[in-house]
Design an enzyme around this catalytic site. Structure first.
Site, short mmCIF file in Angstrom:
data_model
loop_
_atom_site.label_atom_id
_atom_site.label_comp_id
_atom_site.label_asym_id
_atom_site.label_seq_id
_atom_site.Cartn_x
_atom_site.Cartn_y
_atom_site.Cartn_z
N GLY B 50 1.25 -1.26 -0.21
CA GLY B 50 0.02 0.10 0.23
C GLY B 50 0.69 1.19 -0.14
O GLY B 50 0.25 2.13 0.57
N CYS B 51 2.17 1.04 -0.75
CA CYS B 51 3.02 1.75 -0.47
C CYS B 51 3.79 2.04 -1.94
O CYS B 51 4.03 1.31 -2.28
CB CYS B 51 4.23 2.15 0.75
N GLU B 52 4.28 3.19 -2.17
CA GLU B 52 4.90 3.65 -2.91
C GLU B 52 6.07 3.24 -3.62
O GLU B 52 6.64 2.59 -4.27
CB GLU B 52 4.58 5.07 -4.24
N SER B 53 6.55 3.40 -2.35
CA SER B 53 7.96 2.68 -1.78
C SER B 53 7.97 1.94 -1.52
O SER B 53 6.81 0.85 -0.95
CB SER B 53 8.53 4.10 -1.30
#
Lengths: 401, 136
Positions: B50-53
């Site tokens: 759920g994170c772009e990173s």
């Protein structure tokens, strides 16, 4: 040199955003709305909402008339031969899903669907899932180094087993126009149906669906300065007739009995339930507004700003633009700096750009990227917006380095 | 409950940090304090999605007290993770469950970093912690 947008004042939200110190450079995600659209929504809700295609009373007749007038306006905008070839959906995504379900019966195991490597998830996943359901082969057309579909390879890959070719007109990540004429002509010659995802393309320039020669053309209202919750599906008459009904209920039915029913043809047969009436009327108002603009002046403005954007990015050390953008937007990464960190710095300075995978995860994976920053322009954007973006980028990079 | 010493320091530093530049500098400094993760700890199981990173959260309980480690490939997010860990390190599940982490970031002047529309991942990390606290 300052390049103003003569149309900026027509979009009240731009001034409101500016008062909140926000510079909006995310128009490829969704656009701000012109005053005539706001007026049309307010007029419709303020003067009597009513359902369409069913009531005999006056408000119902007026709403139906306004709704159907919007259908005419969309047909004119796309140069469709007949308004009855325009189906309203709830967005481009739902239009593409309509196609993937409506055409399902035409496939046999082993048939092929061709999409390109740069498709937005909306024009990838419905076909991918259809391929899973029917045991079909999804053929992915590769890109050249500029970020356009590689024509030589594509013409080899689209063959007699190809039933559908579904491709974007303008990439939402790379900003590249795709070689539609050659691809569509070849696919047609192979007996395939052709679907063009015009979600980005429709926003830049006018496109004539008859000249394009596609079977279906899809776009979403909210990217074209219209309300959200509305999508448009244009189909060639013979192509529309091939579609099976996919959602049921409302005025899409002709005759209903407990155990069986018959359904209307397009467009109403594919507009199950109460359609987004206000949104469709609003889209009509937006198209009136857009039609009143000097199209050449708009194009010149957008082209000049886009050059400004590309020049500014090229001037900065370590900035790597993805592909060779031709219009509307540019995506980039910066060597040695994480996208999330750039995004953080820009957000803190009130620059609204998009960071991440842009709903095209396989494309970015294929390019070996975790994500990218995308700057995208609208007709209300001006050179000050870009100056603020570049100043914020420089400032952020200075802190990060 | 008494604030841990590191958390008190963080609060002091961020209370003085005026303006976004100062806050960004502080975040980067605090990110340097994160104990690095061994490659063996950067597993799929420890990844927070759920994170772009890329974000990892390693959690273990020693005698009923939580010990967390975390890292990310994005620098500013490392800072946010460091600020999170100083607040929750050594807590029991009950304490963790009762803690208002949103309030903590608000005190630091960083509440905007928590919005679910932000793809920086802090929101997802907090959700993971809440799950851990309620499952143990």
């Amino acid at each position: 040199m300052f390049q103003p947008s003569p149309w900026r004042a027509d979009f009240p939200a731009i001034a409101a955003l500016q008062r909140q110190h926000q510079t909006y450079l995310d128009s490829a995600a969704t656009t701000q709305k012109p005053q005539p659209l706001l007026d049309a929504l307010s007029h419709y809700y303020g003067h009597g909402a009513a359902n369409v295609h069913r009531a005999q009373h006056l408000p119902g007749a007026l709403a139906t008339q306004a709704f159907e007038t919007s259908r005419d306006k969309v047909a004119v905008w796309l140069n469709a031969p007949d308004s009855q070839q325009i189906v309203f959906t709830h967005g481009a995504t739902s239009a593409l899903n309509l196609l993937a379900y409506g055409l399902e019966h035409r496939f046999e195991a082993g048939d092929e669907i061709a999409v390109s490597a740069l498709e937005h998830h909306a024009n990838l996943l419905p076909w991918q899932q259809l391929a899973h359901r029917r045991n079909l082969r999804l053929v992915v057309l590769p890109l050249d180094i500029h970020g356009r579909i590689d024509l030589d390879q594509a013409l080899q890959l689209i063959g007699p087993r190809t039933r559908v070719l579904a491709i974007s007109q303008l990439s939402n990540v790379l900003g590249t126009w795709q070689p539609l004429p050659a691809l569509l002509a070849h696919a047609r010659a192979q007996g395939a149906l052709t679907v063009v995802d015009g979600a980005q393309g429709v926003v830049h320039g006018r496109h004539d669906v008859q000249q394009l020669g596609c079977d279906f053309y899809v776009f979403s209202s909210h990217k074209l300065y219209g309300p959200d919750g509305v999508g448009v599906l244009y189909g060639r008459s013979q192509a529309l007739a091939m579609l099976r009904h996919w959602q049921f209920g409302g005025e899409m039915v002709q005759l209903a009995e407990y155990q069986s029913a018959s359904f209307r043809p397009a467009p109403l047969g594919f507009e199950a339930g109460t359609p987004p009436i206000a949104g469709v009327i609003g889209l009509g108002a937006t198209l009136d507004y857009l039609a009143s603009l000097d199209a050449q002046a708009v194009e010149a403005h957008e082209t000049s700003l886009h050059h400004h954007l590309l020049r500014g990015l090229a001037d900065r050390e370590g900035v790597r633009v993805i592909g060779a953008p031709q219009a509307a937007l540019a995506s980039f990464v910066i060597d040695g700096v994480h996208n999330a960190d750039i995004a953080h710095m820009l957000t803190e300075q009130g620059i609204a750009v998009r960071a991440g995978h842009h709903c095209a995860m396989p494309l970015l994976q294929g390019l070996g990227l975790e994500g990218a920053i995308r700057v995208s322009l609208g007709l209300y954007s001006d050179s000050d917006d870009l100056q603020r973006f570049f100043a914020a980028l420089d400032q952020g990079l200075e802190l990060l380095r | 409950m008494r604030l841990p010493e590191d958390a008190r320091q963080a609060l002091e530093a961020f209370a003085q940090g005026k303006g976004w530049e100062q806050r960004a500098r502080l975040l980067m400094q605090w990110g340097e304090r994160l104990q690095p993760l061994a490659d063996a700890e950067k597993t799929e199981a420890n990844r927070v999605h759920g994170c772009e990173s890329l974000v990892w959260l390693v959690a273990e309980q020693v005698e009923g007290l939580w010990r967390f480690k975390a890292s990310s490939d994005a620098r500013l997010l490392r800072g946010l993770l460091a600020l999170l860990l100083v607040r929750v390190q050594g807590m029991t599940s009950a304490e963790l469950a009762g803690l208002d982490l949103r309030g903590w970031f608000t005190e630091l002047g960083l509440e905007r970093q928590l919005s679910p529309s932000r793809s920086n991942g802090l929101h997802a990390v907090l959700q993971r912690m809440a799950e851990l606290a309620s499952n143990h």
